[in-house]
Design an enzyme around this catalytic site. Structure first.
Site, PDB file in Angstrom:
ATOM      1  N   HIS A  52       0.982  -1.134   0.003  1.00  0.00           N
ATOM      2  CA  HIS A  52      -0.012  -0.288   0.001  1.00  0.00           C
ATOM      3  C   HIS A  52       0.940   1.181  -0.083  1.00  0.00           C
ATOM      4  CE1 HIS A  52       0.857   0.142   4.429  1.00  0.00           C
ATOM      5  NE2 HIS A  52       0.679  -1.086   4.447  1.00  0.00           N
TER       6      HIS A  52
HETATM    7  P1  TYD Z   1      -1.494  -2.771   7.559  1.00  0.00           P
HETATM    8  O1  TYD Z   1      -1.072  -1.082   7.584  1.00  0.00           O
HETATM    9  O2  TYD Z   1      -2.169  -3.139   6.113  1.00  0.00           O
HETATM   10  O3  TYD Z   1      -0.205  -3.720   7.806  1.00  0.00           O
HETATM   11  P2  TYD Z   1       1.137  -3.876   7.017  1.00  0.00           P
HETATM   12  O4  TYD Z   1       1.442  -2.637   6.146  1.00  0.00           O
HETATM   13  O5  TYD Z   1       1.999  -4.027   8.005  1.00  0.00           O
HETATM   14  O6  TYD Z   1       1.077  -4.992   6.153  1.00  0.00           O
HETATM   15  O7  TYD Z   1      -2.449  -2.819   8.771  1.00  0.00           O
HETATM   16  C1  TYD Z   1      -3.098  -4.304   8.832  1.00  0.00           C
HETATM   17  C2  TYD Z   1      -4.164  -4.144   9.827  1.00  0.00           C
HETATM   18  O8  TYD Z   1      -3.897  -3.418  11.249  1.00  0.00           O
HETATM   19  C3  TYD Z   1      -5.109  -3.295   9.215  1.00  0.00           C
HETATM   20  O9  TYD Z   1      -6.561  -4.142   9.280  1.00  0.00           O
HETATM   21  C4  TYD Z   1      -5.157  -2.093   9.806  1.00  0.00           C
HETATM   22  C5  TYD Z   1      -4.663  -2.433  11.361  1.00  0.00           C
HETATM   23  N1  TYD Z   1      -3.856  -1.294  11.893  1.00  0.00           N
HETATM   24  C6  TYD Z   1      -4.355  -0.530  12.972  1.00  0.00           C
HETATM   25  O10 TYD Z   1      -5.432  -0.749  13.424  1.00  0.00           O
HETATM   26  N2  TYD Z   1      -3.507   0.440  13.546  1.00  0.00           N
HETATM   27  C7  TYD Z   1      -2.407   0.518  12.919  1.00  0.00           C
HETATM   28  O11 TYD Z   1      -1.459   1.506  13.334  1.00  0.00           O
HETATM   29  C8  TYD Z   1      -1.863  -0.293  11.702  1.00  0.00           C
HETATM   30  C9  TYD Z   1      -0.311   0.098  11.435  1.00  0.00           C
HETATM   31  C10 TYD Z   1      -2.688  -1.289  11.392  1.00  0.00           C
END
Ligand code: TYD
Length: 137
Positions: A52
């Protein structure tokens, strides 16, 4: 925002026979106020994270333990960074697509972020991200 603005930050390291110490101050070692800290851990072998870009969020990514790769992409070019030291951080400006992979066993990925979590700040679709950059027809 381009890959040229993303860089490895050499964090201060206070070496000591009792153990080393590194510190990070907002608006000094990172060009933003630190509003949130999160970390990835217990990452299974072969897993990939990220996938993302963020509209506004800036981040500093650190391998607190173990190692992993971060692939940054500004829609025009990609660059792979291997993080394996707790005194190096990767500064990622906004509007950069990122993928994290190649996690070692026991790796811990610490992220310092310029804002609280907001799902509306994400581009999770690569084509939508390119469109926002004005790069795909
Ligand atoms: P995501 O940012 O997609 O993870 P990564 O980039 O590490 O693969 O986040 C994964 C899930 O966690 C998504 O459902 C959103 C949640 N999340 C939060 O609730 N708070 C946060 O600070 C972060 C980073 C993610």
């Amino acid at each position: 925002m381009t890959l040229a603005q993303c860089r490895i930050v050499d964090l201060p390291k206070i070496t000591d026979p009792r153990g080393n110490l590194t510190f990070i101050e907002g608006n000094s070692h990172v060009p933003f106020d630190i509003k949130r800290v999160y970390y990835l851990y217990d990452v299974p072998g072969g897993a990939e994270r990220g996938g993302h870009a963020h509209k506004d969020l800036q981040q500093l990514i650190i391998a607190m333990s173990g190692s992993f790769d971060v692939v940054l992409d500004d829609g025009r070019e990609k660059k792979r960074f291997h993080l394996n030291r707790s005194y190096f951080g990767l500064y990622v400006c906004n509007m950069i697509w990122r993928e994290l992979d190649n996690f070692s066993s026991g790796a811990v990925c610490l992220v310092l972020a310029s804002n609280a979590y907001s799902e509306s700040d994400y581009y999770r679709d690569y084509d939508e991200y390119l469109q926002a950059l004005g790069l795909n027809g």
